[in-house]
Write a protein that holds these residues in place. Structure first.
Motif, mmCIF file in Angstrom:
data_model
loop_
_atom_site.group_PDB
_atom_site.id
_atom_site.type_symbol
_atom_site.label_atom_id
_atom_site.label_comp_id
_atom_site.label_asym_id
_atom_site.label_seq_id
_atom_site.Cartn_x
_atom_site.Cartn_y
_atom_site.Cartn_z
ATOM 1 N N ARG A 1 -1.251 3.072 -6.825
ATOM 2 C CA ARG A 1 -0.812 1.951 -7.672
ATOM 3 C C ARG A 1 -0.819 2.344 -9.151
ATOM 4 N N ASP A 2 -1.828 3.117 -9.541
ATOM 5 C CA ASP A 2 -1.984 3.505 -10.941
ATOM 6 C C ASP A 2 -1.239 4.794 -11.284
ATOM 7 N N GLY A 3 -0.447 5.289 -10.330
ATOM 8 C CA GLY A 3 0.411 6.434 -10.617
ATOM 9 C C GLY A 3 -0.234 7.790 -10.453
ATOM 10 N N HIS A 4 -1.387 7.841 -9.770
ATOM 11 C CA HIS A 4 -2.062 9.122 -9.580
ATOM 12 C C HIS A 4 -1.504 9.855 -8.366
ATOM 13 N N ARG A 5 -1.687 11.159 -8.376
ATOM 14 C CA ARG A 5 -1.262 11.995 -7.251
ATOM 15 C C ARG A 5 -2.324 11.910 -6.162
ATOM 16 N N LEU A 6 -1.906 11.617 -4.946
ATOM 17 C CA LEU A 6 -2.846 11.577 -3.822
ATOM 18 C C LEU A 6 -3.145 12.988 -3.343
ATOM 19 N N SER A 7 -4.389 13.225 -2.972
ATOM 20 C CA SER A 7 -4.765 14.539 -2.438
ATOM 21 C C SER A 7 -4.340 14.642 -0.979
ATOM 22 N N GLU A 8 -4.282 15.867 -0.481
ATOM 23 C CA GLU A 8 -3.958 16.091 0.930
ATOM 24 C C GLU A 8 -4.951 15.361 1.820
ATOM 25 N N GLU A 9 -6.240 15.380 1.431
ATOM 26 C CA GLU A 9 -7.259 14.738 2.264
ATOM 27 C C GLU A 9 -7.112 13.215 2.247
ATOM 28 N N GLN A 10 -6.776 12.638 1.084
ATOM 29 C CA GLN A 10 -6.557 11.191 1.030
ATOM 30 C C GLN A 10 -5.416 10.770 1.951
ATOM 31 N N ILE A 11 -4.329 11.531 1.906
ATOM 32 C CA ILE A 11 -3.158 11.206 2.730
ATOM 33 C C ILE A 11 -3.498 11.346 4.210
ATOM 34 N N SER A 12 -4.147 12.447 4.567
ATOM 35 C CA SER A 12 -4.523 12.673 5.962
ATOM 36 C C SER A 12 -5.468 11.571 6.456
ATOM 37 N N TRP A 13 -6.410 11.206 5.612
ATOM 38 C CA TRP A 13 -7.399 10.181 5.999
ATOM 39 C C TRP A 13 -6.730 8.826 6.216
ATOM 40 N N VAL A 14 -5.880 8.417 5.274
ATOM 41 C CA VAL A 14 -5.335 7.062 5.364
ATOM 42 C C VAL A 14 -4.341 6.937 6.516
ATOM 43 N N LEU A 15 -3.505 7.964 6.756
ATOM 44 C CA LEU A 15 -2.550 7.885 7.862
ATOM 45 C C LEU A 15 -3.249 8.003 9.208
ATOM 46 N N GLY A 16 -4.275 8.863 9.279
ATOM 47 C CA GLY A 16 -5.058 8.950 10.508
ATOM 48 C C GLY A 16 -5.766 7.636 10.810
ATOM 49 N N GLY A 17 -6.369 7.044 9.765
ATOM 50 C CA GLY A 17 -7.061 5.768 9.946
ATOM 51 C C GLY A 17 -6.118 4.651 10.337
ATOM 52 N N TYR A 18 -4.920 4.645 9.774
ATOM 53 C CA TYR A 18 -3.938 3.623 10.119
ATOM 54 C C TYR A 18 -3.489 3.758 11.568
ATOM 55 N N THR A 19 -3.265 4.985 12.019
ATOM 56 C CA THR A 19 -2.854 5.219 13.405
ATOM 57 C C THR A 19 -3.919 4.742 14.379
ATOM 58 N N ARG A 20 -5.197 4.949 14.019
ATOM 59 C CA ARG A 20 -6.303 4.553 14.900
ATOM 60 C C ARG A 20 -6.671 3.071 14.754
ATOM 61 N N GLY A 21 -6.041 2.354 13.842
ATOM 62 C CA GLY A 21 -6.351 0.949 13.639
ATOM 63 C C GLY A 21 -7.514 0.705 12.711
ATOM 64 N N GLU A 22 -7.977 1.739 11.992
ATOM 65 C CA GLU A 22 -9.118 1.601 11.082
ATOM 66 C C GLU A 22 -8.674 1.175 9.684
ATOM 67 N N VAL A 23 -7.422 1.380 9.358
ATOM 68 C CA VAL A 23 -6.840 0.881 8.106
ATOM 69 C C VAL A 23 -5.949 -0.297 8.469
ATOM 70 N N ALA A 24 -6.197 -1.441 7.840
ATOM 71 C CA ALA A 24 -5.523 -2.684 8.226
ATOM 72 C C ALA A 24 -4.049 -2.667 7.834
ATOM 73 N N GLU A 25 -3.272 -3.480 8.552
ATOM 74 C CA GLU A 25 -1.831 -3.581 8.277
ATOM 75 C C GLU A 25 -1.565 -3.992 6.827
ATOM 76 N N GLU A 26 -2.347 -4.959 6.312
ATOM 77 C CA GLU A 26 -2.103 -5.410 4.947
ATOM 78 C C GLU A 26 -2.433 -4.314 3.925
ATOM 79 N N GLN A 27 -3.397 -3.445 4.265
ATOM 80 C CA GLN A 27 -3.720 -2.346 3.357
ATOM 81 C C GLN A 27 -2.607 -1.295 3.356
ATOM 82 N N MET A 28 -2.077 -0.969 4.535
ATOM 83 C CA MET A 28 -0.969 -0.009 4.572
ATOM 84 C C MET A 28 0.284 -0.614 3.950
ATOM 85 N N SER A 29 0.449 -1.924 4.071
ATOM 86 C CA SER A 29 1.570 -2.588 3.404
ATOM 87 C C SER A 29 1.475 -2.400 1.891
ATOM 88 N N ALA A 30 0.280 -2.575 1.358
ATOM 89 C CA ALA A 30 0.076 -2.408 -0.083
ATOM 90 C C ALA A 30 0.321 -0.965 -0.502
#
Length: 439
Positions: free
Chosen positions: A16-45
């Motif tokens: 949101r603040d225009g920062h570059r995401l790290s490889e680990e941040q991207i891997s973590w959030v997409l993995g968590g979303y696939t497993r249902g650990e990151v909520a739909e509204e969070q991935m929407s944001a």
């Protein structure tokens, strides 16, 4: 890489603040979303933050890798033939896969074509092929491998285990106004292609009224982003920018397009479809290092048509069966005498969908015989009252709805007309010495 604990809110705020995401941040959030650990509204944001702030080349490549890693990767190592695939960004009357796949297989390559279904104004390859009695879209991994070995190609549905993060995110983007993000479009396409195990990839990036990218600059940016991901992930990739202001060929609709593709394979197809099929075949053959093979000669020899029959039979279909025909046909007459200057691809695609050739929801059934025949192409002369379009459907009550979509879709002029070229531009990717698997 050292593991660092993350939270979805932290990743959302960073982008949101225009920062570059790290490889680990991207891997973590997409993995968590696939497993249902990151909520739909969070991935929407996060998807909205990506739409507004973008992803750079490194982030887009990391995003693609994370989606590939969310599921299985098809292992095509050990095939005797070099593997190459084609992906189209979607258009109206785009039956190229149907003719291109057997042509490239007949030239000596293996083509693992994992395809999809139509939605909205664009048709789906699987819907078209299901016009053939008995043809099966779903293959086991063993069947896929056997068909590539024996006939050199498959056209089938992707397993649900291929890039499941993309499958889930794709549905979310559709309902959150984030479809238009080029990094998300590009990573969606490339994650599936990388996961299918192909050795190289040729892209048909369409631009014009009937394409997702309406402007040439947007299409070029998408092509370059796709090529960049391919280069970063070790997949040799190049692209052709092609016109989609006018429907491709003369037929729009499932069985209608299958019949036209067969005409191409018999050397009797419309010039624009034949030209694009050969242009993409040349690009794919070059990727594979198949020197001395001329796809135009292979097409004229009949070998590609013979290979088409082999590919259809290998998936349970009857290539010689009668194709479905719609029960009701209505013609649209030309309103004036002159040359057809415009035939809007988007309007024709919407009309075909309303006639039953497409679907507005994934669960909708399609009519295999429904669609639109374009009896006159831009640049051709037409007399007032002469049939311009032919509407096909099993549900005659849909005619008026389709005709409404076609209002203003065609223009006739007294002056000269110069139709758009089929291939607008080639965007080459980085070359590799060997396009075979594992390179």
């Amino acid at each position: 890489m050292q593991h660092i604990a993350h939270t979805a809110v932290e990743v959302i705020r960073a982008k949101r603040d225009g920062h570059r995401l790290s490889e680990e941040q991207i891997s973590w959030v997409l993995g968590g979303y696939t497993r249902g650990e990151v909520a739909e509204e969070q991935m929407s944001a996060l998807a909205m933050a990506v739409l507004l702030r973008g992803l750079d080349e490194r982030e887009t490549a990391d995003w693609t890798r994370a989606m590939v890693d969310s599921g299985e990767v098809v292992d095509l190592t050990g095939l005797e033939r070099p593997t190459v695939d084609k992906h189209s960004t979607g258009g109206v009357g785009d039956k190229i896969t149907l003719a291109l796949t057997p042509l490239v297989a007949a030239c000596g390559a293996a083509v693992p074509q994992l395809s999809g279904r139509g939605l909205g104004h664009t048709g789906g390859t699987l819907d078209k092929l299901e016009s053939l009695p008995g043809w099966r879209a779903r293959l086991s991994a063993a069947e896929l491998r056997r068909n590539l070995d024996e006939v050199g190609a498959v056209v089938c549905a992707a397993s649900e285990r291929i890039a499941p993060a993309d499958r889930k995110l794709y549905a979310l983007r559709d309902v959150t106004g984030t479809v238009e993000s080029i990094p998300l479009i590009a990573s969606s396409i490339m994650s599936k292609k990388k996961a299918e195990g192909t050795g190289s990839l040729v892209l048909d990036v369409k631009c014009g009224s009937g394409a997702f990218m309406k402007e040439r600059g947007e299409a070029a940016l998408l092509a370059d982003t796709l090529i960049s991901i391919g280069t970063a992930t070790g997949l040799r990739t190049s692209a052709l920018l092609t016109s989609m202001s006018t429907p491709l060929g003369e037929n729009v609709g499932n069985a209608l397009e299958v019949a036209e593709a067969v005409r191409v394979l018999r050397g009797q197809g419309p010039p624009d479809v034949t030209e694009l099929t050969i242009a993409l075949a040349r690009e794919m053959i070059d990727h594979c290092g198949l020197t001395g093979v001329d796809p135009e000669e292979v097409l004229s020899s009949g070998r590609a048509h013979s290979r088409w029959k082999d590919i259809v039979r290998a998936q349970g279909g009857d290539p010689d069966a009668e194709l479905p025909e719609a029960a009701h046909v209505r013609t649209v007459p030309a309103p004036a005498t002159g040359r057809l200057a415009v035939l809007d691809a988007y309007a024709v695609g919407v009309a075909a969908s309303r006639l039953g050739a497409g679907r507005t929801r994934k669960e909708d059934e399609v009519q295999h015989g429904a669609g639109v025949r374009c009896l006159v192409k831009p640049g051709e002369r037409v007399e007032s009252g002469q049939p311009l379009l032919e509407l096909h459907t099993d549900t005659p009550e849909s005619f008026e709805h389709a005709l409404a979509a076609l209002e203003g879709a065609h223009e006739i002029t007294d002056g000269p007309v110069e139709p758009d070229p089929v291939v607008l531009e080639r965007r080459p990717g980085a070359r590799h010495d060997d396009a075979r698997n594992g390179s």
